[in-house]
Design an enzyme around this catalytic site. Structure first.
Site, PDB file in Angstrom:
ATOM      1  CE  LYS A   1     -11.811  -0.322   0.087  1.00 21.08           C
ATOM      2  NZ  LYS A   1     -11.858   0.427  -1.182  1.00 21.08           N
TER       3      LYS A   1
ATOM      4  N   GLY B   1     -18.489  -3.357 -14.112  1.00 24.79           N
ATOM      5  CA  GLY B   1     -18.417  -4.039 -12.825  1.00 24.79           C
ATOM      6  C   GLY B   1     -19.628  -3.706 -11.987  1.00 24.79           C
ATOM      7  CB  ALA B   2     -22.374  -5.123 -10.804  1.00 22.76           C
TER       8      ALA B   2
ATOM      9  CG  ASN C   1     -21.248  -7.436 -13.444  1.00 24.16           C
ATOM     10  OD1 ASN C   1     -20.053  -7.211 -13.254  1.00 24.16           O
ATOM     11  ND2 ASN C   1     -21.904  -8.380 -12.800  1.00 24.16           N
TER      12      ASN C   1
ATOM     13  CG  ASP D   1     -12.968   3.844  -2.140  1.00 27.37           C
ATOM     14  OD1 ASP D   1     -11.814   4.278  -1.905  1.00 27.37           O
ATOM     15  OD2 ASP D   1     -13.352   2.717  -1.778  1.00 27.37           O
TER      16      ASP D   1
ATOM     17  CB  SER E   1      -0.919   0.015   1.229  1.00 24.12           C
ATOM     18  OG  SER E   1      -1.596   1.255   1.318  1.00 24.12           O
TER      19      SER E   1
END
Length: 302
Positions: free
Chosen positions: A84, A144-145, A168, A120, A33
């Site tokens: 998350k 994406g989903a 997606n 985000d 990171s």
């Protein structure tokens, strides 16, 4: 890392840093990171006395790890994959955007309660705007989903694009996401719709190319593109902009876009901008004129 930069320490036990407020990024794996570099530079820019390090939690031990950190005196955590959703459960109080995103990437303690937010989407929007990308009235394709898409969908809709298409592999999952945000899309006057990835190969269905394509799928991590070459040729023109949330490399999707004349970006700017939001949540919004995310981004890219 060059010798003139503050060294980044792995240790994040708050009891070992008297006189400093301690923060960390938690994930598994975690030492790749760039968050410690980013936040250390923000602290230097704004003259904040903090220590920021890495915290690796066992895959089944996020709650215990986060609890121990805050119990020992830790002030805040950035949360990355795969925690998350765990962070959302861990938080006592969620911001509206974290509730809508269904995930938390920023935690802090205040008056004995753990607060959770999701920065985000705001980070993505600010990075796009900083690169001169028009979002308002634009035609956007979100690929994406999953959690990454859900985390950015609300802030993208807040910018009032003309249309936003969620594509997606599984259209059912995209439909579920569309339904979650249908009310917000209606309020903002955005035409929100769903396509399968196969649909994108049919120019009659895609209708016209897109102004902005955001890849929120995991395909870039595995050196694949979520789009076939045929779909890419329907989607990208020289006026398009392709944004892949993966950072640190040119992904197959970015290469497809470049081949068709479009401009591209990886997600490093999003990482820096979402970190800036978290830093200001922790240290105070009055520091917004003292931190300089774009100079931090330039340093990371150098």
């Amino acid at each position: 890392m060059s010798s003139n930069r503050t060294p980044i320490h792995l240790d994040t036990d708050p009891r070992k840093f008297p006189g400093l407020d301690v923060y960390a990024v938690v994930g598994n794996p975690i030492t790749h990171s760039k968050s410690p570099q980013i936040h250390t530079q923000f602290a230097q820019q704004s003259k904040q006395a903090i220590h920021y390090g890495y915290l690796e939690a066992p895959l089944d031990g996020f709650i215990q790890t986060a609890t121990a950190f805050f119990t020992a005196g830790g002030k805040g955590l950035n949360v990355t994959v795969p925690f998350k959703l765990d962070a959302k459960v861990f938080a006592d109080i969620l911001t509206p955007r974290a509730e809508l995103a269904g995930a938390v990437n920023t935690l802090w303690i205040q008056s004995g309660n753990i607060h959770g937010d999701n920065t985000d989407g705001a980070g993505l929007v600010r990075d796009l705007l900083a690169q001169g990308i028009r979002i308002q009235d634009a035609r956007i394709l979100l690929v994406g989903a999953g959690g990454a898409a859900r985390g950015v969908l609300g802030p993208l809709l807040d910018q009032k694009p003309q249309t936003l298409v969620i594509a997606n592999r599984s259209p059912d999952k995209a439909q579920e996401l569309s339904q979650l945000f249908a009310e917000k899309a209606k309020t903002q006057g955005v035409d929100l719709s769903v396509r399968s990835l196969d649909d994108l190969e049919n120019s009659a269905i895609t209708n016209t190319p897109f102004d902005l394509v955001v890849n929120a799928s995991a395909a870039g991590l595995t050196n694949e593109s979520p789009l076939s070459d045929r779909a890419a040729s329907n989607i990208f023109t020289p006026s398009s902009f392709a944004y892949d949330m993966v950072y640190g490399k040119s992904t197959p999707l970015m290469k497809q876009a470049i081949h068709l004349g479009a401009r591209v970006s990886d997600g490093l700017g999003m990482l820096v901008e979402q970190a800036a939001d978290a830093f200001l949540i922790w240290r105070g919004s009055d520091l917004s004129t003292h931190i300089h995310p774009r100079s931090v981004l330039a340093q990371l890219r150098s």
